[in-house]
Design a protein around this motif. Structure first.
Motif, PDB file in Angstrom:
ATOM      1  N   LEU A  39       0.495  -1.162  -0.053  1.00 46.13           N
ATOM      2  CA  LEU A  39       0.281   0.043  -0.267  1.00 46.13           C
ATOM      3  C   LEU A  39       0.749   0.876  -0.240  1.00 46.13           C
ATOM      4  O   LEU A  39       0.081   1.790   0.347  1.00 46.13           O
ATOM      5  CB  LEU A  39      -0.640  -0.004   0.872  1.00 46.13           C
ATOM      6  CG  LEU A  39      -1.850  -0.835   1.264  1.00 46.13           C
ATOM      7  CD1 LEU A  39      -2.554  -0.719   2.899  1.00 46.13           C
ATOM      8  CD2 LEU A  39      -2.921  -0.993   0.551  1.00 46.13           C
ATOM      9  N   VAL A 149      -5.004   4.705  -2.347  1.00 42.65           N
ATOM     10  CA  VAL A 149      -3.623   4.707  -2.562  1.00 42.65           C
ATOM     11  C   VAL A 149      -3.696   4.827  -4.065  1.00 42.65           C
ATOM     12  O   VAL A 149      -4.749   4.993  -4.632  1.00 42.65           O
ATOM     13  CB  VAL A 149      -3.287   3.435  -2.863  1.00 42.65           C
ATOM     14  CG1 VAL A 149      -2.970   3.557  -0.745  1.00 42.65           C
ATOM     15  CG2 VAL A 149      -3.608   2.422  -2.957  1.00 42.65           C
ATOM     16  N   ASN A 151      -2.431   3.997  -7.476  1.00 40.51           N
ATOM     17  CA  ASN A 151      -1.759   3.083  -8.070  1.00 40.51           C
ATOM     18  C   ASN A 151      -0.598   3.234  -9.410  1.00 40.51           C
ATOM     19  O   ASN A 151      -0.491   4.939  -9.245  1.00 40.51           O
ATOM     20  CB  ASN A 151      -3.007   1.992  -8.731  1.00 40.51           C
ATOM     21  CG  ASN A 151      -3.726   3.148 -10.274  1.00 40.51           C
ATOM     22  OD1 ASN A 151      -3.291   3.188 -10.339  1.00 40.51           O
ATOM     23  ND2 ASN A 151      -4.906   1.994 -10.426  1.00 40.51           N
ATOM     24  N   VAL A 159      -9.550   1.403  -1.016  1.00 45.93           N
ATOM     25  CA  VAL A 159      -8.822   0.743  -0.100  1.00 45.93           C
ATOM     26  C   VAL A 159      -9.466   0.124   1.358  1.00 45.93           C
ATOM     27  O   VAL A 159      -9.871   1.467   2.222  1.00 45.93           O
ATOM     28  CB  VAL A 159      -7.606   0.809   0.288  1.00 45.93           C
ATOM     29  CG1 VAL A 159      -6.589  -0.761   0.587  1.00 45.93           C
ATOM     30  CG2 VAL A 159      -5.871   1.128  -0.413  1.00 45.93           C
ATOM     31  N   LEU A 162      -7.725   0.407   3.937  1.00 46.62           N
ATOM     32  CA  LEU A 162      -7.445   1.281   5.258  1.00 46.62           C
ATOM     33  C   LEU A 162      -9.238   2.091   5.972  1.00 46.62           C
ATOM     34  O   LEU A 162      -8.891   3.303   6.449  1.00 46.62           O
ATOM     35  CB  LEU A 162      -6.988   2.631   3.919  1.00 46.62           C
ATOM     36  CG  LEU A 162      -6.010   2.248   3.745  1.00 46.62           C
ATOM     37  CD1 LEU A 162      -5.126   3.097   2.840  1.00 46.62           C
ATOM     38  CD2 LEU A 162      -4.831   2.856   4.541  1.00 46.62           C
TER      39      LEU A 162
END
Length: 177
Positions: A39, A149, A151, A159, A162
């Motif tokens: 992550l 996040v 990519n 996510v 998260l």
């Protein structure tokens, strides 16, 4: 009494047992071998989220850290982050649970990001419950925040883990209000 004053007086604890346990839930309890955190774009991470950005020692994928070293460095890293965080929290009504929730958030996203967040702004304005909510949700109350996040293609991805952490931080933040 300022938040720093509460810390110095022992009213607010640094690296409280409840915070360390909370971080263990989200940062990988017992991660003694340094791994590349997917992550965090492969950032070498060990123990309870210790990285090269926070550790006084090198953090190299594959290295083994003893439980004693993890405990020692975790205490150092958590306390240092909390002292920095205390400098941006001006609301004197912040209690241990709210401070622990903000500490978890800053441990994950960095103290500068937490200090600049809408959540801290609301808490400093005396709107602690709203600030706690803002750890997980945008102003509309429907859009998750701090749960994305970027990519490899440069696009933001949601996510679920998260967001689950943000929801848990919001719940902890509100405990005892």
């Amino acid at each position: 009494m300022s938040l720093r004053g509460k810390i110095q007086a022992g009213v607010i604890a640094l690296a409280s047992a409840s915070l360390v346990a909370f971080l263990g839930t989200w940062e990988g309890q017992g991660q003694n071998v340094v791994y590349a955190d997917k992550l965090a774009r492969g950032l070498p991470t060990v123990c309870l989220g210790i990285t090269r950005h926070t550790s006084p020692f090198p953090v190299v994928v594959g290295d083994y850290w003893s439980a004693a070293r993890c405990d020692q460095v975790e205490q150092l890293v958590i306390q240092k982050g909390q002292l920095q965080l205390a400098d941006c929290i001006t609301n004197q009504q912040v209690g241990q649970n709210t401070f622990d929730a903000l500490s978890s958030h800053s441990h994950n996203v960095g103290v500068p990001s937490t200090c600049a967040s809408r959540a801290v702004g609301l808490i400093n304005a005396g709107r602690i419950a709203d600030g706690c909510q803002a750890l997980a949700w945008a102003a509309d109350g429907k859009t998750p925040v701090w749960a994305f996040v970027t990519n490899a293609q440069g696009k933001k991805e949601f996510v679920r883990g998260l967001h689950a952490r943000r929801l848990a931080e919001a719940d902890l933040c509100r405990e005892g209000l």
